[in-house]
Scaffold this motif. Structure first.
Motif, PDB file in Angstrom:
ATOM      1  N   HIS A   6     -22.813 -80.127  -8.322  1.00 42.44           N
ATOM      2  CA  HIS A   6     -21.807 -80.457  -7.304  1.00 42.44           C
ATOM      3  C   HIS A   6     -20.850 -81.545  -7.788  1.00 42.44           C
ATOM      4  O   HIS A   6     -21.121 -82.237  -8.768  1.00 42.44           O
ATOM      5  N   GLY A   8     -18.899 -84.869  -6.297  1.00 46.38           N
ATOM      6  CA  GLY A   8     -18.910 -85.813  -5.180  1.00 46.38           C
ATOM      7  C   GLY A   8     -17.510 -86.340  -4.912  1.00 46.38           C
ATOM      8  O   GLY A   8     -16.805 -86.760  -5.838  1.00 46.38           O
ATOM      9  N   VAL A  42     -23.367 -87.401   4.080  1.00 45.31           N
ATOM     10  CA  VAL A  42     -22.776 -86.411   3.170  1.00 45.31           C
ATOM     11  C   VAL A  42     -22.669 -85.047   3.835  1.00 45.31           C
ATOM     12  O   VAL A  42     -23.487 -84.675   4.689  1.00 45.31           O
ATOM     13  N   PHE A  44     -22.178 -81.022   2.485  1.00 42.80           N
ATOM     14  CA  PHE A  44     -22.078 -80.116   1.339  1.00 42.80           C
ATOM     15  C   PHE A  44     -21.317 -78.864   1.739  1.00 42.80           C
ATOM     16  O   PHE A  44     -21.525 -78.306   2.825  1.00 42.80           O
ATOM     17  N   LYS A  51     -20.848 -76.761  -5.730  1.00 41.09           N
ATOM     18  CA  LYS A  51     -20.739 -77.284  -4.366  1.00 41.09           C
ATOM     19  C   LYS A  51     -19.844 -78.535  -4.383  1.00 41.09           C
ATOM     20  O   LYS A  51     -19.732 -79.199  -5.413  1.00 41.09           O
ATOM     21  N   GLU A  53     -19.544 -82.208  -2.487  1.00 37.72           N
ATOM     22  CA  GLU A  53     -20.288 -83.136  -1.639  1.00 37.72           C
ATOM     23  C   GLU A  53     -19.302 -84.188  -1.135  1.00 37.72           C
ATOM     24  O   GLU A  53     -18.840 -85.023  -1.920  1.00 37.72           O
ATOM     25  N   ALA A 108     -29.676 -86.547  -1.527  1.00 34.13           N
ATOM     26  CA  ALA A 108     -29.504 -85.558  -0.462  1.00 34.13           C
ATOM     27  C   ALA A 108     -30.375 -84.333  -0.714  1.00 34.13           C
ATOM     28  O   ALA A 108     -30.596 -83.938  -1.860  1.00 34.13           O
ATOM     29  N   LEU A 139     -29.383 -77.059   1.005  1.00 31.51           N
ATOM     30  CA  LEU A 139     -28.227 -77.538   0.251  1.00 31.51           C
ATOM     31  C   LEU A 139     -28.190 -76.880  -1.107  1.00 31.51           C
ATOM     32  O   LEU A 139     -27.597 -77.316  -2.010  1.00 31.51           O
TER      33      LEU A 139
END
Ligand code: CMX
Length: 139
Positions: A6, A8, A42, A44, A51, A53, A108, A139
């Motif tokens: 992911h 961020g 957070v 997602f 992904k 985030e 997470a 997630l």
């Protein structure tokens, strides 16, 4: 490191940012949770092969609050999906990478996570993210 799990992205307010990602960009929301030890809330989103985030700070003294204060909203980190995070951390340490913790933290979705200092990674904050058998979780 073979895949990015992911990306961020620091945002000031999830309720303001989420409609853009969901309604305007058409991404699917996978879940929202608070990660207390990181002082963030957070969300997602499914962006296909990776992904996103979204990270909203909780309080004023966490890493995300500090990042937004200093650099504004925007890309905060890139997370590699790994297995056996402790071995990966050891390998990186032996190669001279400055890891921000000796032991993984709980992130997470119950993942074990660890970060590399951006100063030893050419200005990018990289995360190692080990979901163990939770890969197929929400997630
Ligand atoms: N990406 C790139 N560079 C960054 C950065 C980021 N996300 N955050 C800070 N930096 C830079 C700073 O701008 C600074 O650069 P200059 O010295 O050129 O100004 C340098 O890194 C060091 O900054 P610092 O002020 O000494 O350290 P900070 O107090 O800002 O802490 C960091 C930076 C990375 C050590 C800290 O944010 C940290 O420990 N992060 C890991 C945990 C985390 O990020 N948690 C939130 C995400 C949680 C989640 O995904 O669930």
């Amino acid at each position: 490191m073979k895949k990015v799990d992911h990306i961020g992205i620091a945002v000031k307010d999830l309720t303001k940012a989420l409609p853009y990602y969901i309604d305007t960009l058409g991404l699917t929301l996978l879940g929202i949770e608070e990660v207390e030890n990181q002082k963030v809330k957070v969300a997602f989103l499914d962006a296909g092969n990776v992904k996103l985030e979204l990270l909203e700070p909780i309080g004023e003294d966490g890493a995300i609050a500090k990042f937004i204060e200093k650099r504004g909203e925007g890309i905060h980190h890139i997370a590699f999906g790994v297995t056996d995070i402790r071995s990966r951390m050891l390998e990186l340490k032996e190669k001279g990478v400055n890891l921000l913790q000796d032991e993984p933290n709980l992130g997470a979705g119950g993942a074990e996570v660890a970060f590399m200092h951006p100063k030893s990674s050419f200005g990018v904050l990289y995360e190692l993210c080990d979901k163990g058998d939770k890969e197929n979780g929400h997630l």
